[in-house]
Design a protein around this motif. Structure first.
Motif, PDB file in Angstrom:
ATOM      1  N   ALA A  12      29.237  -4.416 -30.763  1.00  0.00           N
ATOM      2  CA  ALA A  12      29.726  -5.775 -31.009  1.00  0.00           C
ATOM      3  C   ALA A  12      30.816  -5.735 -32.082  1.00  0.00           C
ATOM      4  CB  ALA A  12      28.573  -6.664 -31.467  1.00  0.00           C
ATOM      5  N   PRO A  13      31.705  -6.721 -32.071  1.00  0.00           N
ATOM      6  CA  PRO A  13      32.758  -6.772 -33.086  1.00  0.00           C
ATOM      7  C   PRO A  13      32.210  -6.760 -34.517  1.00  0.00           C
ATOM      8  CG  PRO A  13      33.267  -8.303 -31.331  1.00  0.00           C
ATOM      9  CD  PRO A  13      31.870  -7.789 -31.062  1.00  0.00           C
ATOM     10  N   SER A  14      31.078  -7.404 -34.746  1.00  0.00           N
ATOM     11  CA  SER A  14      30.508  -7.423 -36.098  1.00  0.00           C
ATOM     12  C   SER A  14      30.103  -6.021 -36.541  1.00  0.00           C
ATOM     13  CB  SER A  14      29.309  -8.364 -36.171  1.00  0.00           C
ATOM     14  OG  SER A  14      28.280  -7.918 -35.301  1.00  0.00           O
ATOM     15  N   GLN A  15      29.612  -5.198 -35.613  1.00  0.00           N
ATOM     16  CA  GLN A  15      29.259  -3.817 -35.954  1.00  0.00           C
ATOM     17  C   GLN A  15      30.517  -2.998 -36.247  1.00  0.00           C
ATOM     18  OE1 GLN A  15      26.854  -2.905 -32.470  1.00  0.00           O
ATOM     19  NE2 GLN A  15      25.124  -2.568 -33.850  1.00  0.00           N
ATOM     20  N   LEU A  16      31.570  -3.254 -35.518  1.00  0.00           N
ATOM     21  CA  LEU A  16      32.826  -2.552 -35.763  1.00  0.00           C
ATOM     22  C   LEU A  16      33.377  -2.904 -37.151  1.00  0.00           C
ATOM     23  CD1 LEU A  16      34.775  -0.557 -34.534  1.00  0.00           C
ATOM     24  CD2 LEU A  16      35.953  -2.447 -33.437  1.00  0.00           C
ATOM     25  N   GLU A  17      33.219  -4.144 -37.548  1.00  0.00           N
ATOM     26  CA  GLU A  17      33.637  -4.563 -38.888  1.00  0.00           C
ATOM     27  C   GLU A  17      32.798  -3.873 -39.958  1.00  0.00           C
ATOM     28  OE1 GLU A  17      33.557  -8.843 -39.078  1.00  0.00           O
ATOM     29  OE2 GLU A  17      34.924  -9.004 -37.375  1.00  0.00           O
ATOM     30  N   ARG A  18      31.487  -3.775 -39.729  1.00  0.00           N
ATOM     31  CA  ARG A  18      30.615  -3.077 -40.690  1.00  0.00           C
ATOM     32  C   ARG A  18      30.982  -1.609 -40.783  1.00  0.00           C
ATOM     33  NH1 ARG A  18      25.863  -5.995 -38.483  1.00  0.00           N
ATOM     34  NH2 ARG A  18      25.396  -4.064 -37.419  1.00  0.00           N
ATOM     35  N   SER A  20      33.891  -0.307 -40.282  1.00  0.00           N
ATOM     36  CA  SER A  20      35.148  -0.243 -41.046  1.00  0.00           C
ATOM     37  C   SER A  20      34.903  -0.333 -42.543  1.00  0.00           C
ATOM     38  CB  SER A  20      36.090  -1.369 -40.618  1.00  0.00           C
ATOM     39  OG  SER A  20      36.533  -1.177 -39.315  1.00  0.00           O
ATOM     40  N   ARG A  21      34.045  -1.257 -42.952  1.00  0.00           N
ATOM     41  CA  ARG A  21      33.745  -1.402 -44.380  1.00  0.00           C
ATOM     42  C   ARG A  21      33.095  -0.138 -44.939  1.00  0.00           C
ATOM     43  NH1 ARG A  21      32.126  -6.663 -42.923  1.00  0.00           N
ATOM     44  NH2 ARG A  21      29.959  -6.035 -43.007  1.00  0.00           N
ATOM     45  N   VAL A  22      32.163   0.435 -44.181  1.00  0.00           N
ATOM     46  CA  VAL A  22      31.491   1.662 -44.629  1.00  0.00           C
ATOM     47  C   VAL A  22      32.503   2.784 -44.795  1.00  0.00           C
ATOM     48  CG1 VAL A  22      29.881   3.487 -43.924  1.00  0.00           C
ATOM     49  CG2 VAL A  22      29.226   1.100 -43.674  1.00  0.00           C
ATOM     50  N   TRP A  32      40.273   8.182 -41.014  1.00  0.00           N
ATOM     51  CA  TRP A  32      39.253   7.990 -39.991  1.00  0.00           C
ATOM     52  C   TRP A  32      39.819   7.070 -38.925  1.00  0.00           C
ATOM     53  CZ3 TRP A  32      37.336   3.187 -38.777  1.00  0.00           C
ATOM     54  CH2 TRP A  32      37.572   2.177 -39.698  1.00  0.00           C
ATOM     55  N   CYS A  33      39.282   7.163 -37.731  1.00  0.00           N
ATOM     56  CA  CYS A  33      39.687   6.262 -36.649  1.00  0.00           C
ATOM     57  C   CYS A  33      38.550   6.134 -35.644  1.00  0.00           C
ATOM     58  CB  CYS A  33      40.970   6.729 -35.977  1.00  0.00           C
ATOM     59  SG  CYS A  33      40.814   8.226 -35.016  1.00  0.00           S
ATOM     60  N   VAL A  34      38.614   5.063 -34.868  1.00  0.00           N
ATOM     61  CA  VAL A  34      37.619   4.790 -33.838  1.00  0.00           C
ATOM     62  C   VAL A  34      38.350   4.646 -32.515  1.00  0.00           C
ATOM     63  CG1 VAL A  34      35.874   3.171 -33.028  1.00  0.00           C
ATOM     64  CG2 VAL A  34      36.082   3.630 -35.464  1.00  0.00           C
ATOM     65  N   ASP A  35      37.859   5.338 -31.508  1.00  0.00           N
ATOM     66  CA  ASP A  35      38.397   5.231 -30.151  1.00  0.00           C
ATOM     67  C   ASP A  35      37.286   4.793 -29.222  1.00  0.00           C
ATOM     68  OD1 ASP A  35      41.108   6.275 -30.562  1.00  0.00           O
ATOM     69  OD2 ASP A  35      40.072   8.142 -31.050  1.00  0.00           O
ATOM     70  N   LEU A  58      26.186   4.925 -42.273  1.00  0.00           N
ATOM     71  CA  LEU A  58      26.258   4.049 -41.097  1.00  0.00           C
ATOM     72  C   LEU A  58      24.878   3.510 -40.731  1.00  0.00           C
ATOM     73  CD1 LEU A  58      28.820   6.037 -38.939  1.00  0.00           C
ATOM     74  CD2 LEU A  58      29.200   3.866 -40.125  1.00  0.00           C
ATOM     75  N   GLU A  59      23.861   4.374 -40.795  1.00  0.00           N
ATOM     76  CA  GLU A  59      22.508   3.930 -40.452  1.00  0.00           C
ATOM     77  C   GLU A  59      22.007   2.860 -41.419  1.00  0.00           C
ATOM     78  OE1 GLU A  59      20.084   7.440 -39.949  1.00  0.00           O
ATOM     79  OE2 GLU A  59      20.797   7.700 -37.897  1.00  0.00           O
ATOM     80  N   ASP A  60      22.450   2.924 -42.683  1.00  0.00           N
ATOM     81  CA  ASP A  60      22.093   1.878 -43.645  1.00  0.00           C
ATOM     82  C   ASP A  60      22.625   0.516 -43.210  1.00  0.00           C
ATOM     83  OD1 ASP A  60      20.753   3.667 -45.258  1.00  0.00           O
ATOM     84  OD2 ASP A  60      22.368   3.851 -46.741  1.00  0.00           O
TER      85      ASP A  60
END
Length: 71
Positions: A12-18, A20-22, A32-35, A58-60
Motif C-alpha cells: 500500500a502507498p502508506s507502507q511505501l511512505e513508511r 521511505s522514512r525508515v 537506496w531505491c525501490v523498484d 523495516l519490521e519495526d
C-alpha cells in the motif's frame, strides 16, 4: 561499499511512505531505491550497513523484508 537487495511486503502507498522514512533515517546508507516487480517491491540499498539492521528497522514498521542473495 556493498549493494544489497531485499524483497519487501509493501502493498500500500502508506507502507511505501513508511519504508521511505525508515531508509532516509538509517545511518551509513549512501543510496537506496525501490523498484516494482509483478508481485513485490524490490529494495536496493547501497552502504556500509548490515542486512539485519535494514530488515529489523523495516519490521519495526510492519514491513517484512527478505534479503535476496546474488552470485
Amino acid at each position: 561499499m556493498e549493494i544489497m537487495k531485499f524483497e519487501t511486503s509493501v502493498a500500500a502507498p502508506s507502507q511505501l511512505e513508511r519504508l521511505s522514512r525508515v531508509m532516509d533515517n538509517l545511518p551509513n546508507i549512501v543510496d537506496w531505491c525501490v523498484d516494482y516487480f509483478s508481485h513485490h517491491f524490490l529494495l536496493s540499498v547501497k552502504g556500509s550497513i548490515k542486512a539485519l539492521d535494514v530488515i529489523n528497522a523495516l519490521e519495526d514498521q510492519g514491513i517484512n523484508a527478505i534479503q535476496l542473495y546474488e552470485e
